[in-house]
Design a protein around this motif. Structure first.
Motif, PDB file in Angstrom:
ATOM      1  N   SER A 522      81.797 -55.944 -61.942  1.00 21.18           N
ATOM      2  CA  SER A 522      83.240 -55.731 -62.029  1.00 21.18           C
ATOM      3  C   SER A 522      83.871 -55.691 -60.645  1.00 21.18           C
ATOM      4  CB  SER A 522      83.539 -54.427 -62.778  1.00 21.18           C
ATOM      5  OG  SER A 522      83.033 -54.474 -64.088  1.00 21.18           O
ATOM      6  N   GLY A 525      83.809 -59.125 -59.178  1.00 17.89           N
ATOM      7  CA  GLY A 525      84.840 -59.929 -59.823  1.00 17.89           C
ATOM      8  C   GLY A 525      86.224 -59.632 -59.284  1.00 17.89           C
ATOM      9  N   VAL A 526      86.523 -58.333 -59.093  1.00 16.05           N
ATOM     10  CA  VAL A 526      87.819 -57.936 -58.547  1.00 16.05           C
ATOM     11  C   VAL A 526      87.998 -58.481 -57.134  1.00 16.05           C
ATOM     12  CG1 VAL A 526      89.208 -55.982 -57.787  1.00 16.05           C
ATOM     13  CG2 VAL A 526      88.035 -55.891 -59.992  1.00 16.05           C
ATOM     14  N   LEU A 528      86.409 -61.059 -55.678  1.00 15.27           N
ATOM     15  CA  LEU A 528      86.529 -62.527 -55.710  1.00 15.27           C
ATOM     16  C   LEU A 528      87.908 -62.955 -56.193  1.00 15.27           C
ATOM     17  CD1 LEU A 528      83.017 -63.555 -57.097  1.00 15.27           C
ATOM     18  CD2 LEU A 528      83.856 -63.776 -54.746  1.00 15.27           C
ATOM     19  N   HIS A 529      88.418 -62.237 -57.181  1.00 13.19           N
ATOM     20  CA  HIS A 529      89.750 -62.550 -57.692  1.00 13.19           C
ATOM     21  C   HIS A 529      90.802 -62.351 -56.609  1.00 13.19           C
ATOM     22  CE1 HIS A 529      93.013 -62.978 -60.566  1.00 13.19           C
ATOM     23  NE2 HIS A 529      93.520 -61.817 -60.130  1.00 13.19           N
ATOM     24  N   ALA A 530      90.670 -61.225 -55.883  1.00 13.01           N
ATOM     25  CA  ALA A 530      91.635 -60.955 -54.807  1.00 13.01           C
ATOM     26  C   ALA A 530      91.544 -62.001 -53.710  1.00 13.01           C
ATOM     27  CB  ALA A 530      91.381 -59.555 -54.238  1.00 13.01           C
ATOM     28  N   GLY A 532      90.448 -65.035 -53.997  1.00 14.73           N
ATOM     29  CA  GLY A 532      90.962 -66.294 -54.537  1.00 14.73           C
ATOM     30  C   GLY A 532      92.470 -66.363 -54.473  1.00 14.73           C
ATOM     31  N   ARG A 533      93.130 -65.263 -54.808  1.00 14.15           N
ATOM     32  CA  ARG A 533      94.596 -65.240 -54.765  1.00 14.15           C
ATOM     33  C   ARG A 533      95.099 -65.378 -53.341  1.00 14.15           C
ATOM     34  NH1 ARG A 533      97.435 -63.653 -59.187  1.00 14.15           N
ATOM     35  NH2 ARG A 533      99.123 -62.873 -57.858  1.00 14.15           N
TER      36      ARG A 533
END
Length: 542
Positions: A522, A525-526, A528-530, A532-533
């Motif tokens: 988790s 994922g958070v 990587l998401h950040a 990516g943005r």
């Protein structure tokens, strides 16, 4: 590392199970069912007994009143004779087993009724049970008034043997106080459906005093606050006992020794004619609403509602938790004496030994399928261990069992050192063999066992004992229910129940590894998401 791992797992379990609110909310379906079950159910009285000629005649005794009652209620006597309130025996057990307080079952309070009937039967719903010669077939011996009179003046104790007074209209002394015999016509003409006061006359004072036996039943339950009991409070549902302990032909729904309170856990939607003794009767097995509530509903097949909704018992008045008979018999200046402690309760009595009282008691928890196993004075015991004179039956593998709260009363109780069985001492009486008269355990035990028709070696000892009571009353408001971490933590209330895995309480390498994988995944994922943005935003600006 291990501490952090367990703490994270416990935190995840608590957050997942509890969320922002543990309570179900006023719009929970179970609460709506409870409201529907009681809506418009006001019980109208269709007869004024003060107008009945049969109740206007001059009465001189309880049996005379009962005889008058039976002229109209022609089947009541036959019905009542079949109930445990009359026999004090388990209807499911063989008579020779003696299961029931009217038989050979022992407890660690005053131990046994045998040879002590005049005192023990003070609140029996009958007149004159003072020895083995009591006529259980007599309908006129039934005491209708103790359950039905509404004046509040009808008293059974301390006359003995279920009799309210020795002579009408005269004062008599008992237990250091003066009492007046009932005004028979007045109490007879007041009869109606039983109230909390009627039931509490016996059940609040079991064991000879207020709150002695049942930790969740005492005089505070006669007019309880909503904080003490949401069902029986006048500001809550204002239930009488009979609202849940539904009655058919004088058979009152409830647990009876080896007989469960209910075999099927049905709701009103399934069977509106069945006994309403289970929580599910009104609230169903899925009482909680919302996503969090749905998770709480997953507990109802393994956890009794009482385990969460009765966080402590004896919340207003103390209950007796320890009774050591081995210390009885001490004298001061050659006379029996009493020492009182907190709350004015006796902590020592020459007649009974050492005692301990407690308030706001945290229950103990057991798997329970509705039946309780009791031992009798015939049962062979192991004096090297604490003797469970009664114990709940159930297991985590039994689909009918749920985790249930109990009061466990402990003490030291007399037993036969040679024959290795619990004994029945003759406590009450004016004869020299009675323990409360002569303070001789050997003589008292010999007399009691002979009365019960049982052998006695002559050697009395004392053994640690335990006696259980299911906790089902004193249901707290929804804001005072247990938080999830009360069980899902290292300080779990369920620490004694080890036959299953409890998130937040127990460690398991596979589960721990899986939990850490979810947490780390988790977080990754958070992140990587950040990232990516940030990367996409940067490219757009270029």
């Amino acid at each position: 590392m291990r501490f952090i791992r367990r703490s994270v797992l416990a935190l995840v379990a608590v957050v997942f199970l509890c969320g922002p609110a543990f309570g179900a909310g006023d719009d929970a379906p179970g609460i709506e069912m409870a409201r529907q079950a009681t809506k418009g159910k006001e019980l109208w009285i269709t007869a004024d007994h003060s107008k009945f000629d049969a109740l206007k005649q001059p009465f001189k005794s309880g049996p005379e009143v009962t005889k008058a009652c039976l002229t109209c209620h022609t089947e009541a006597g036959h019905q009542f004779h079949k109930t445990i309130h009359w026999t004090w025996l388990d209807p499911k057990a063989e008579k020779e087993m003696g299961i029931g307080k009217g038989g050979l079952v022992v407890n660690n309070f005053c131990i046994s009724i045998q040879s002590n009937e005049p005192r023990c039967t003070s609140c029996h719903a009958g007149y004159g049970w003072k020895n083995k010669d009591f006529d259980f077939k007599s309908e006129e011996k039934i005491d209708c008034l103790v359950c039905h009179e509404q004046t509040g003046t009808y008293k059974k104790f301390p006359a003995g043997a279920g009799n309210p007074a020795p002579a009408p209209g005269k004062l008599f002394k008992g237990n250091g106080k003066f009492y007046k015999s009932p005004e028979w016509n007045k109490v007879a003409q007041s009869v109606s459906r039983p109230t909390r006061a009627n039931c509490g006359t016996c059940h609040f004072y079991g064991g000879g005093g207020d709150g002695v036996k049942h930790g969740d039943l005492d005089s505070s339950m006669r007019m309880p606050s909503k904080n003490l009991d949401v069902h029986m409070s006048t500001k809550g549902q204002n239930f009488e006992c009979s609202r849940c302990h539904t009655t058919v032909k004088h058979q009152i729904a409830g647990r009876i020794y080896s007989n469960p309170a209910a075999v099927d856990r049905k709701s009103l939607l399934e069977d509106d004619l069945g006994a309403k003794i289970m929580c599910e009767s009104c609230h169903s097995a899925t009482p909680h609403k919302s996503e969090i509530g749905m998770k709480l509903n997953d507990h109802t097949d393994k956890v009794a509602c009482q385990s969460c909704h009765i966080p402590t018992f004896a919340r207003e008045l103390p209950t007796k938790m320890w009774w050591d008979w081995s210390q009885a018999g001490k004298m001061k200046d050659g006379k029996p004496y009493v020492v009182k402690g907190e709350w004015g309760k006796p902590t020592y009595m020459s007649k009974k030994g050492d005692m301990r009282w407690e308030k706001n008691v945290i229950p103990e928890y057991y798997w329970f399928n509705g039946t309780i196993e009791s031992i009798t004075a015939k049962t062979i015991i192991d004096p090297g261990a604490s003797v469970k004179v009664s114990r709940p039956i159930g297991s985590s593998k039994d689909h009918k069992s749920r985790i249930m709260p109990f009061k466990v009363h402990r003490g030291k109780t007399p037993y036969d050192v040679v024959n290795k069985n619990m004994v029945i001492p003759h406590l009450f009486g004016k004869d020299k063999a009675a323990y409360w008269k002569g303070y001789d355990w050997t003589k008292a035990t010999a007399a009691g066992m002979a009365y019960a028709g049982l052998p006695f070696s002559g050697d009395v000892g004392f053994v640690d004992t335990e006696y259980v009571y299911p906790i089902t009353h004193m249901v707290a408001p929804k804001d005072n229910v247990l938080a999830c971490e009360a069980c899902h933590s290292k300080q779990s209330r369920l620490s004694s129940l080890t036959s299953f895995y409890m998130p937040g309480r127990d460690a398991n390498r596979v589960v721990d590894a899986g939990g850490w994988f979810i947490v780390i995944a988790s977080v990754v994922g958070v992140v990587l998401h950040a990232l990516g943005r940030i990367f996409i935003k940067g490219r757009k600006e270029d």
